[in-house]
Write an enzyme that holds these catalytic residues in place. Structure first.
Site, PDB file in Angstrom:
ATOM      1  N   SER A 182      40.508  50.485  40.947  1.00 18.14           N
ATOM      2  CA  SER A 182      39.792  49.544  41.802  1.00 18.14           C
ATOM      3  C   SER A 182      39.793  49.926  43.282  1.00 18.14           C
ATOM      4  O   SER A 182      38.906  49.539  44.022  1.00 18.14           O
ATOM      5  CB  SER A 182      40.369  48.144  41.624  1.00 18.14           C
ATOM      6  OG  SER A 182      41.760  48.154  41.846  1.00 18.14           O
ATOM      7  N   HIS A 210      36.706  46.850  35.886  1.00 15.54           N
ATOM      8  CA  HIS A 210      35.638  47.283  36.803  1.00 15.54           C
ATOM      9  C   HIS A 210      34.563  48.094  36.095  1.00 15.54           C
ATOM     10  O   HIS A 210      33.695  48.687  36.747  1.00 15.54           O
ATOM     11  CB  HIS A 210      36.230  48.113  37.957  1.00 15.54           C
ATOM     12  CG  HIS A 210      36.973  47.274  38.937  1.00 15.54           C
ATOM     13  ND1 HIS A 210      36.358  46.556  39.934  1.00 15.54           N
ATOM     14  CD2 HIS A 210      38.292  46.992  39.038  1.00 15.54           C
ATOM     15  CE1 HIS A 210      37.266  45.896  40.633  1.00 15.54           C
ATOM     16  NE2 HIS A 210      38.447  46.146  40.099  1.00 15.54           N
ATOM     17  N   LYS A 241      34.155  39.699  37.179  1.00 19.46           N
ATOM     18  CA  LYS A 241      33.452  40.688  38.008  1.00 19.46           C
ATOM     19  C   LYS A 241      31.980  40.761  37.564  1.00 19.46           C
ATOM     20  O   LYS A 241      31.210  39.899  37.935  1.00 19.46           O
ATOM     21  CB  LYS A 241      34.176  42.026  37.926  1.00 19.46           C
ATOM     22  CG  LYS A 241      35.658  41.871  38.356  1.00 19.46           C
ATOM     23  CD  LYS A 241      36.371  43.175  38.503  1.00 19.46           C
ATOM     24  CE  LYS A 241      37.884  43.016  38.612  1.00 19.46           C
ATOM     25  NZ  LYS A 241      38.370  42.211  39.737  1.00 19.46           N
TER      26      LYS A 241
HETATM   27  C1  LIG Z   1      41.819  46.646  37.058  1.00 14.67           C
HETATM   28  C2  LIG Z   1      41.996  45.153  37.118  1.00 14.67           C
HETATM   29  N1  LIG Z   1      42.648  44.550  36.120  1.00 14.67           N
HETATM   30  C3  LIG Z   1      42.828  43.225  36.119  1.00 14.67           C
HETATM   31  C4  LIG Z   1      42.357  42.433  37.131  1.00 14.67           C
HETATM   32  C5  LIG Z   1      42.600  40.962  37.084  1.00 14.67           C
HETATM   33  O1  LIG Z   1      41.452  40.325  36.586  1.00 14.67           O
HETATM   34  P1  LIG Z   1      41.352  38.751  36.633  1.00 14.67           P
HETATM   35  O2  LIG Z   1      40.757  38.401  37.952  1.00 14.67           O
HETATM   36  O3  LIG Z   1      40.481  38.385  35.471  1.00 14.67           O
HETATM   37  O4  LIG Z   1      42.730  38.223  36.474  1.00 14.67           O
HETATM   38  C6  LIG Z   1      41.661  43.016  38.186  1.00 14.67           C
HETATM   39  C7  LIG Z   1      41.151  42.172  39.292  1.00 14.67           C
HETATM   40  O5  LIG Z   1      41.212  42.450  40.432  1.00 14.67           O
HETATM   41  C8  LIG Z   1      41.479  44.417  38.182  1.00 14.67           C
HETATM   42  O6  LIG Z   1      40.835  45.015  39.191  1.00 14.67           O
END
Ligand SMILES: Cc1ncc(COP(=O)(O)O)c(C=O)c1O
Length: 394
Positions: A182, A210, A241
């Site tokens: 990310s 992502h 997202k």
């Molecule tokens: C790679 C990754 N995994 C998990 C999450 C967490 O997702 P959620 O907002 O559904 O908890 C994010 C969010 O920023 C993320 O970028």
């Protein structure tokens, strides 16, 4: 009694402040979108995960209203008591076929999906081998699990192989990676990872938060993008997202894994069911997944335009083709000042620095959306160029 805790809190807070890391939240007075109102001013938003522009798409908002009318606001229960509506199971089956896995289990977030995964499957006789830049929710999920922990250098397949050799005594070994990182917009080397998994007889898990809806010819994610569908054992992802941006997440895996997660995964068992409105709206988005090709094409066209122009202007970027475009600046102060100056030009972007990214690798992370117009993208390029020159970056 509270005085001692207050002192500890004040000391920690001062520590954060003195490093210039105290976060302030800007308030938005509008729905999420390509243009938003921040502190009373209309700006073009380049820092949301709104990849497909679904967050405030009129058809999506309408689907949410319909789900609200049909299934109500809340469930007041966890799944296994009285919190499973017919639409929860329907969405799980639809998602399973979308990501080409046996079954899916829904969570309130991908954070919860990751928190509830590892300790359910693995014990101290097992090993987790994790990319050092994996998301915080993976790190926390791994912390909850008693398996031995190995961290390989980011993207470094030789180091992954070394860790696979080191961990050979362990019963089960699970390689864990973000599908897209990310902070860097880089796609994981899934083909090489799956090849190593085959060689060393290990299981593979990918967090595709992502990539779901974004990568691959049909938006199926990083596995489709890298030609590794059918080679990965577990996928976790988010609806927060590309798929509407509200909240919710899931784990997709082989049947027996999902079955066990329903019995043992703590965030699933002990936290409220995913809200009816989010379930219904995500179902709507998936039912119309083939109509998202246009949005995905626009997203990638904008990304190419932006990346090409920024590189040509002399900025250092990371990643190759993902709509996360980190503009590498190195110094935290420059990243903070430039982001503020660019906001003053009407482009909303955020600087990231240590500890969110490694020391000395501060950056502004730009995120492109299908909701952007050609003009929005050009304005962002112009603002970066003007402010980049002002600060002697280009
Ligand atoms: C790679 C990754 N995994 C998990 C999450 C967490 O997702 P959620 O907002 O559904 O908890 C994010 C969010 O920023 C993320 O970028």
């Amino acid at each position: 009694m509270y005085t001692s805790l207050k002192k500890v809190i004040e000391k920690t807070s001062e520590d954060i402040r003195s490093k210039g890391l105290w976060k302030t939240e800007r308030e938005i007075q509008s729905p999420q979108g390509a243009e938003i109102i921040v502190n009373g001013k209309r700006v073009i938003n380049f820092c949301a995960n709104n990849y497909l522009g679904m967050a405030n798409n009129p058809a999506v908002v309408e689907a949410a209203k319909q789900a609200l009318d049909t299934y109500g606001y809340g469930l007041s229960s966890v799944r296994f008591i009285c919190g499973t509506q017919e639409q929860h199971r329907k969405l799980e089956r639809t998602l399973a076929s979308f990501v080409k896995m046996d079954d899916v289990i829904l969570y309130s977030s991908c954070f919860d999906a990751n928190a509830g995964l590892f300790e359910t499957l693995l014990g101290e006789e097992d090993a987790i081998i994790s990319d050092e830049l994996n998301h915080a929710s993976i790190i926390d999920g791994v912390r909850l699990c008693k398996a031995q922990r190995y961290r390989y250098l980011h993207h470094d397949m030789a180091d992954l192989e070394a860790k696979l050799k080191e961990s050979q005594a362990q019963r089960i070994r699970l390689i864990v990676t973000d599908g897209v990182f990310s902070m860097d917009g880089e796609v994981a080397k899934l083909k090489e990872i799956c090849d190593l998994a085959d060689t060393y007889g290990t299981v593979v898990m990918v967090d595709d938060s992502h990539a779901t809806g974004v990568l691959g010819a049909h938006g199926h994610g990083s596995l489709e993008e890298t030609g590794t569908e059918g080679r990965v054992d577990i996928i976790t992802s988010t609806f927060g997202k590309a798929f509407g941006g509200a909240s919710g997440g899931f784990t997709a895996a082989r049947q027996e894994i999902v079955d066990l997660l329903r019995q043992r995964s703590r965030p699933y068992l002990f936290s409220n069911s995913l809200a009816p409105m989010i379930v219904g709206t995500t179902q709507y988005i998936l039912d119309h997944a083939d109509t998202l090709d246009g949005a995905r094409k626009r997203l990638h066209k904008h990304t190419l335009t932006f990346r090409t122009a920024m590189n040509a202007a002399g900025f250092a970027t990371r990643g190759e083709s993902h709509p996360i475009v980190p503009i590498m600046l190195g110094d935290a102060k420059i990243a903070a000042t430039m982001a503020a100056d660019i906001l003053a030009e009407g482009i909303y972007v955020i600087g990231f620095w240590y500890p969110v990214v490694p020391q000395g690798k501060a950056r502004i992370r730009v995120q492109i959306s299908a909701a952007h117009t050609d003009e929005h993208v050009q304005k962002a390029i112009n603002a970066f160029t003007k402010i980049g020159k002002k600060h002697g970056i280009i």
